[in-house]
Design a protein around this motif. Structure first.
Motif, PDB file in Angstrom:
ATOM      1  N   LEU A   1      13.906 -46.513  14.981  1.00 45.36           N
ATOM      2  CA  LEU A   1      13.958 -47.815  15.644  1.00 45.36           C
ATOM      3  C   LEU A   1      13.786 -47.677  17.150  1.00 45.36           C
ATOM      4  O   LEU A   1      13.279 -48.586  17.818  1.00 45.36           O
ATOM      5  N   LYS A   2      14.194 -46.545  17.678  1.00 42.22           N
ATOM      6  CA  LYS A   2      14.049 -46.304  19.118  1.00 42.22           C
ATOM      7  C   LYS A   2      12.670 -45.780  19.498  1.00 42.22           C
ATOM      8  O   LYS A   2      12.402 -45.536  20.678  1.00 42.22           O
ATOM      9  N   GLY A   3      11.804 -45.577  18.496  1.00 39.19           N
ATOM     10  CA  GLY A   3      10.439 -45.185  18.819  1.00 39.19           C
ATOM     11  C   GLY A   3       9.978 -43.856  18.271  1.00 39.19           C
ATOM     12  O   GLY A   3       8.796 -43.505  18.396  1.00 39.19           O
ATOM     13  N   ALA A   4      10.873 -43.059  17.685  1.00 35.40           N
ATOM     14  CA  ALA A   4      10.463 -41.782  17.110  1.00 35.40           C
ATOM     15  C   ALA A   4       9.547 -42.015  15.901  1.00 35.40           C
ATOM     16  O   ALA A   4       9.634 -43.042  15.223  1.00 35.40           O
ATOM     17  N   LYS A   5       8.654 -41.075  15.647  1.00 32.52           N
ATOM     18  CA  LYS A   5       7.743 -41.168  14.514  1.00 32.52           C
ATOM     19  C   LYS A   5       8.280 -40.335  13.347  1.00 32.52           C
ATOM     20  O   LYS A   5       8.682 -39.180  13.537  1.00 32.52           O
ATOM     21  N   ALA A   6       8.253 -40.927  12.165  1.00 33.26           N
ATOM     22  CA  ALA A   6       8.728 -40.200  10.982  1.00 33.26           C
ATOM     23  C   ALA A   6       7.964 -38.889  10.814  1.00 33.26           C
ATOM     24  O   ALA A   6       8.538 -37.868  10.414  1.00 33.26           O
ATOM     25  N   ALA A   7       6.682 -38.897  11.133  1.00 36.53           N
ATOM     26  CA  ALA A   7       5.854 -37.701  10.965  1.00 36.53           C
ATOM     27  C   ALA A   7       6.344 -36.529  11.797  1.00 36.53           C
ATOM     28  O   ALA A   7       6.064 -35.371  11.468  1.00 36.53           O
ATOM     29  N   ASP A   8       7.072 -36.824  12.883  1.00 34.39           N
ATOM     30  CA  ASP A   8       7.515 -35.773  13.806  1.00 34.39           C
ATOM     31  C   ASP A   8       8.959 -35.337  13.588  1.00 34.39           C
ATOM     32  O   ASP A   8       9.424 -34.416  14.272  1.00 34.39           O
ATOM     33  N   LEU A   9       9.670 -35.997  12.679  1.00 36.64           N
ATOM     34  CA  LEU A   9      11.080 -35.663  12.447  1.00 36.64           C
ATOM     35  C   LEU A   9      11.190 -34.745  11.233  1.00 36.64           C
ATOM     36  O   LEU A   9      10.895 -35.164  10.107  1.00 36.64           O
ATOM     37  N   PRO A  10      11.614 -33.498  11.398  1.00 41.16           N
ATOM     38  CA  PRO A  10      11.694 -32.571  10.262  1.00 41.16           C
ATOM     39  C   PRO A  10      12.639 -33.079   9.174  1.00 41.16           C
ATOM     40  O   PRO A  10      13.655 -33.723   9.473  1.00 41.16           O
TER      41      PRO A  10
ATOM     42  N   PRO B   1      11.200 -32.647  -1.410  1.00 42.63           N
ATOM     43  CA  PRO B   1      10.329 -33.780  -1.075  1.00 42.63           C
ATOM     44  C   PRO B   1       8.856 -33.412  -0.975  1.00 42.63           C
ATOM     45  O   PRO B   1       7.998 -34.297  -1.091  1.00 42.63           O
ATOM     46  N   VAL B   2       8.548 -32.124  -0.759  1.00 37.76           N
ATOM     47  CA  VAL B   2       7.150 -31.701  -0.757  1.00 37.76           C
ATOM     48  C   VAL B   2       6.598 -31.784  -2.175  1.00 37.76           C
ATOM     49  O   VAL B   2       5.513 -32.336  -2.418  1.00 37.76           O
ATOM     50  N   LYS B   3       7.348 -31.248  -3.148  1.00 39.80           N
ATOM     51  CA  LYS B   3       6.916 -31.315  -4.545  1.00 39.80           C
ATOM     52  C   LYS B   3       6.838 -32.760  -5.036  1.00 39.80           C
ATOM     53  O   LYS B   3       6.005 -33.095  -5.882  1.00 39.80           O
ATOM     54  N   LEU B   4       7.712 -33.619  -4.505  1.00 39.93           N
ATOM     55  CA  LEU B   4       7.704 -35.031  -4.903  1.00 39.93           C
ATOM     56  C   LEU B   4       6.533 -35.794  -4.291  1.00 39.93           C
ATOM     57  O   LEU B   4       6.258 -36.930  -4.683  1.00 39.93           O
ATOM     58  N   GLY B   5       5.858 -35.190  -3.317  1.00 43.75           N
ATOM     59  CA  GLY B   5       4.735 -35.859  -2.673  1.00 43.75           C
ATOM     60  C   GLY B   5       5.131 -36.812  -1.561  1.00 43.75           C
ATOM     61  O   GLY B   5       4.306 -37.623  -1.113  1.00 43.75           O
ATOM     62  N   LEU B   6       6.365 -36.704  -1.088  1.00 43.20           N
ATOM     63  CA  LEU B   6       6.828 -37.598  -0.035  1.00 43.20           C
ATOM     64  C   LEU B   6       6.387 -37.134   1.352  1.00 43.20           C
ATOM     65  O   LEU B   6       6.164 -37.954   2.250  1.00 43.20           O
ATOM     66  N   VAL B   7       6.285 -35.822   1.548  1.00 41.89           N
ATOM     67  CA  VAL B   7       5.897 -35.266   2.845  1.00 41.89           C
ATOM     68  C   VAL B   7       4.932 -34.102   2.631  1.00 41.89           C
ATOM     69  O   VAL B   7       4.891 -33.498   1.557  1.00 41.89           O
ATOM     70  N   ALA B   8       4.190 -33.780   3.707  1.00 42.25           N
ATOM     71  CA  ALA B   8       3.258 -32.660   3.635  1.00 42.25           C
ATOM     72  C   ALA B   8       3.988 -31.328   3.760  1.00 42.25           C
ATOM     73  O   ALA B   8       3.640 -30.356   3.089  1.00 42.25           O
ATOM     74  N   SER B   9       5.003 -31.290   4.615  1.00 39.79           N
ATOM     75  CA  SER B   9       5.820 -30.083   4.780  1.00 39.79           C
ATOM     76  C   SER B   9       7.176 -30.498   5.319  1.00 39.79           C
ATOM     77  O   SER B   9       7.348 -31.628   5.788  1.00 39.79           O
ATOM     78  N   LEU B  10       8.148 -29.592   5.236  1.00 35.60           N
ATOM     79  CA  LEU B  10       9.496 -29.929   5.684  1.00 35.60           C
ATOM     80  C   LEU B  10       9.578 -30.021   7.201  1.00 35.60           C
ATOM     81  O   LEU B  10      10.224 -30.926   7.741  1.00 35.60           O
ATOM     82  N   ASN B  11       8.943 -29.105   7.914  1.00 30.99           N
ATOM     83  CA  ASN B  11       9.032 -29.086   9.370  1.00 30.99           C
ATOM     84  C   ASN B  11       8.153 -30.139  10.032  1.00 30.99           C
ATOM     85  O   ASN B  11       8.521 -30.695  11.076  1.00 30.99           O
ATOM     86  N   ARG B  12       7.012 -30.413   9.445  1.00 26.25           N
ATOM     87  CA  ARG B  12       6.099 -31.422   9.972  1.00 26.25           C
ATOM     88  C   ARG B  12       5.708 -32.339   8.812  1.00 26.25           C
ATOM     89  O   ARG B  12       4.685 -32.117   8.157  1.00 26.25           O
ATOM     90  N   PRO B  13       6.524 -33.363   8.572  1.00 24.12           N
ATOM     91  CA  PRO B  13       6.312 -34.205   7.393  1.00 24.12           C
ATOM     92  C   PRO B  13       4.940 -34.883   7.345  1.00 24.12           C
ATOM     93  O   PRO B  13       4.368 -35.049   6.271  1.00 24.12           O
ATOM     94  N   GLY B  14       4.417 -35.301   8.523  1.00 23.59           N
ATOM     95  CA  GLY B  14       3.167 -36.044   8.517  1.00 23.59           C
ATOM     96  C   GLY B  14       3.381 -37.400   7.865  1.00 23.59           C
ATOM     97  O   GLY B  14       4.466 -37.721   7.377  1.00 23.59           O
ATOM     98  N   GLY B  15       2.389 -38.230   7.828  1.00 22.86           N
ATOM     99  CA  GLY B  15       2.500 -39.512   7.137  1.00 22.86           C
ATOM    100  C   GLY B  15       3.575 -40.413   7.715  1.00 22.86           C
ATOM    101  O   GLY B  15       3.886 -40.384   8.905  1.00 22.86           O
TER     102      GLY B  15
END
Length: 329
Positions: free
Chosen positions: A284-293, A123-137
């Motif tokens: 849905l419970k409030g977690a941020k996608a950017a913080d979920l590895p 997914p990093v090469k695909l441009g979906l996330v900045a990194s695997l451990n800290r996706p960002g965005g």
């Protein structure tokens, strides 16, 4: 009212108003998941069962405390941008995808709405996330490793059919990203073990038939099917054609072997889809996608259809049978 009586019209118009206030209030506040897929609803049941299980593990049950808006491309990948944009316009709480083309379409459609994806490549090469451990965005999800396993899958096909030296590689050209990454893996692996590969394209039912006609005409020895949602929805057609023309076949998902394919090696997709459901629930419970590895799939399975092997006149090596997670008799 053009054939509808006044009483019937009032009943149709006021049906929702007649529901109990508690039900209407619950529906008004219920979070909504936008589910975007490349396949048709008939094939979607296999995807949805583990996804709903993961969602349930997070405390959500469709129709009770969460609603799901489904968008099915039905094999027409060109429709994905439009379907993704529709979900964005509806302002769903989170978008869920389980294929690379759908994930890329959803990511292109929004940088704000959370996205939980399932993809077969990095997914990093695909441009979906900045990194695997800290996706960002706004995106996170699961990497199925479908592309990265191509070399291993080709080697297993060679073990099963050692006499095969000229291998047809079937790709869907409408999924350009996956096609490119898989072909790089396959080409490198083929050269290492002395195989010749011949690329064959197909993106419709008729083109699959034409592809096999090409295989027979060029006297190719086996077929290697690059993982693709459209191909998976046509797995019966693919397995039947491989059997009809006596071609050893290698696939990325166990579903092909269940309908007569010779061998599959790939990620246990049920596990991966449960994780996607779990992540959607956490957001849905409030977690941020950017913080979920990003979850890296670790559960891989080798399935061998011995009945098909016998029909092809192949003897499955004992060491391969011992390594198989499932042997279909």
């Amino acid at each position: 009212m053009l054939g509808i009586g006044r009483r019937e019209f009032i009943t149709l118009l006021g049906g929702a108003a007649a529901w109990p206030l508690s039900v209407r209030a619950q529906q008004a506040t219920m979070p909504v998941i936008g589910f975007l897929e490349t396949v048709s609803p008939s094939f979607g049941t296999r995807i949805l069962a583990p996804f709903r299980q993961g969602l349930g593990d997070a405390g959500y049950v469709e129709g009770q405390n969460v609603a799901i808006e489904y968008r099915w491309a039905e094999g027409r990948y060109d429709r994905l941008p439009e379907l993704a944009a529709d979900l964005v316009r509806r302002q769903v709480n989170v978008i869920v995808t389980t294929s690379t083309p759908a994930s890329l379409a959803a990511k292109a459609a929004t940088t704000e709405l959370p996205l939980v994806f399932g993809v077969g490549d990095d997914p990093v090469k695909l441009g979906l996330v900045a990194s695997l451990n800290r996706p960002g965005g706004n995106a996170t999800g699961v990497n199925f490793f479908l592309g990265e396993l191509a070399a291993k899958r080709l080697g297993l096909l060679r073990e099963l059919a050692p006499a095969a030296t000229r291998i047809a590689v079937l790709v869907n050209p409408t999924d350009a990203v996956r096609t490119e990454s898989n072909l790089k893996e396959v080409d490198t692996a083929a050269r290492a073990i002395g195989l010749q590969v011949h690329i064959v394209n197909a993106s419709t039912i008729a083109e699959i038939d034409a592809a096999f006609a090409t295989l027979v005409r060029e006297r190719l020895d086996a077929i290697f099917v690059v993982p693709d949602s459209f191909f998976n929805s046509r797995r019966v057609q693919l397995a039947n054609l491989a059997a009809r023309f006596a071609l050893p076949s290698a696939f990325g998902q166990r579903e092909y072997c269940e309908v007569g394919g010779l061998m599959s090696y790939g990620t246990n997709l049920a596990d991966a889809r449960r994780q996607i459901g779990s992540y959607a629930g956490r957001i849905l419970k409030g977690a941020k996608a950017a913080d979920l590895p990003v979850v890296q799939a670790t559960n891989f399975e080798l399935v061998v259809n011995v009945t098909t092997a016998r029909m092809l006149g192949l003897t499955v090596p004992d060491k391969l049978l011992a390594r198989a997670d499932e042997v279909i008799e």
